[in-house]
Design an enzyme around this catalytic site. Structure first.
Site, mmCIF file in Angstrom:
data_model
loop_
_atom_site.group_PDB
_atom_site.id
_atom_site.type_symbol
_atom_site.label_atom_id
_atom_site.label_comp_id
_atom_site.label_asym_id
_atom_site.label_seq_id
_atom_site.Cartn_x
_atom_site.Cartn_y
_atom_site.Cartn_z
ATOM 1 N N ARG A 28 0.836 -1.204 0.000
ATOM 2 C CA ARG A 28 0.000 0.000 0.000
ATOM 3 C C ARG A 28 0.870 1.253 0.000
ATOM 4 N NH1 ARG A 28 -5.061 -1.812 0.276
ATOM 5 N NH2 ARG A 28 -5.314 -3.836 1.300
ATOM 6 N N ASP A 29 0.440 2.231 -0.804
ATOM 7 C CA ASP A 29 1.152 3.503 -0.901
ATOM 8 C C ASP A 29 1.091 4.227 0.443
ATOM 9 O OD1 ASP A 29 1.923 5.520 -3.521
ATOM 10 O OD2 ASP A 29 1.517 6.478 -1.583
ATOM 11 N N ILE A 30 2.198 4.818 0.818
ATOM 12 C CA ILE A 30 2.284 5.499 2.106
ATOM 13 C C ILE A 30 1.429 6.773 2.133
ATOM 14 C CG2 ILE A 30 4.279 7.016 1.692
ATOM 15 C CD1 ILE A 30 5.451 5.889 4.338
ATOM 16 N N ASN A 86 4.203 6.408 -13.671
ATOM 17 C CA ASN A 86 4.833 7.702 -13.935
ATOM 18 C C ASN A 86 6.260 7.475 -14.418
ATOM 19 O OD1 ASN A 86 2.567 9.190 -13.027
ATOM 20 N ND2 ASN A 86 3.214 8.912 -10.902
ATOM 21 N N GLU A 94 8.704 10.012 -8.657
ATOM 22 C CA GLU A 94 9.459 10.389 -7.451
ATOM 23 C C GLU A 94 10.416 9.292 -7.014
ATOM 24 O OE1 GLU A 94 6.450 11.289 -4.578
ATOM 25 O OE2 GLU A 94 5.738 13.038 -5.689
ATOM 26 N N HIS A 99 7.209 1.242 -10.781
ATOM 27 C CA HIS A 99 6.050 0.818 -9.996
ATOM 28 C C HIS A 99 4.771 1.179 -10.731
ATOM 29 C CE1 HIS A 99 7.442 4.785 -8.678
ATOM 30 N NE2 HIS A 99 6.184 5.099 -8.459
ATOM 31 N N HIS A 101 0.905 1.988 -10.148
ATOM 32 C CA HIS A 101 -0.092 2.394 -9.145
ATOM 33 C C HIS A 101 -1.433 1.752 -9.499
ATOM 34 C CE1 HIS A 101 2.081 6.104 -7.513
ATOM 35 N NE2 HIS A 101 2.729 5.929 -8.642
#
Ligand code: DGP
Length: 115
Positions: A28-30, A86, A94, A99, A101
């Site tokens: 899970r994304d922070i 991205n 970033e 990755h 999403h």
């Protein structure tokens, strides 16, 4: 240099890991942008989409199928979701460890803001 995502893959940095196999890890994304926001990363460090080799075709496809399965287990397959990768500066990347999403659980609106 090891990326923060490599540390998560190796279990050296804590994360809410929802899936892992010998090729990919999903966690899970922070900073979640929606109720479901999961990152699917190759276990091997690949900085960007630009760095995928022709031989990574199966790996790239596997990332997509893992996203499909996670969408189902998260209960968002029917309501819908968005998959985003991205790349570099204009893509607002970033973390330079490839990755995917998986974002869903609410209406996400238009894809990219028109300027
Ligand atoms: P991107 O802009 O596509 O490179 O997105 C990077 C995402 O990674 C961003 O949504 C926040 C997330 N993220 C950054 N550091 C960490 C971390 O240490 N743990 C987790 N779970 N997510 C992170």
């Amino acid at each position: 240099m090891s990326t923060i995502f490599s540390k998560i893959v190796a279990g050296e940095r804590s994360a809410d890991v929802v899936y892992q196999d010998d090729r990919v890890t999903a966690f899970r994304d922070i900073h979640p942008a929606a109720p479901t926001h999961i990152l699917i990363v190759p276990n091997r460090e690949i900085p960007t989409v630009n760095d995928l080799a022709d031989g990574d075709e199966a790996l790239a496809g596997h990332m997509l199928l893992v996203a499909r399965d996670l969408a189902k287990s998260e209960g968002i397959a029917e309501s819908g979701y968005r998959l985003i990768i991205n790349c570099n500066r204009d893509g607002n990347q970033e973390v330079f460890h490839l990755h995917l999403h998986l974002i869903g659980g609410r209406p996400l609106g238009g894809m990219v803001k028109r300027v």
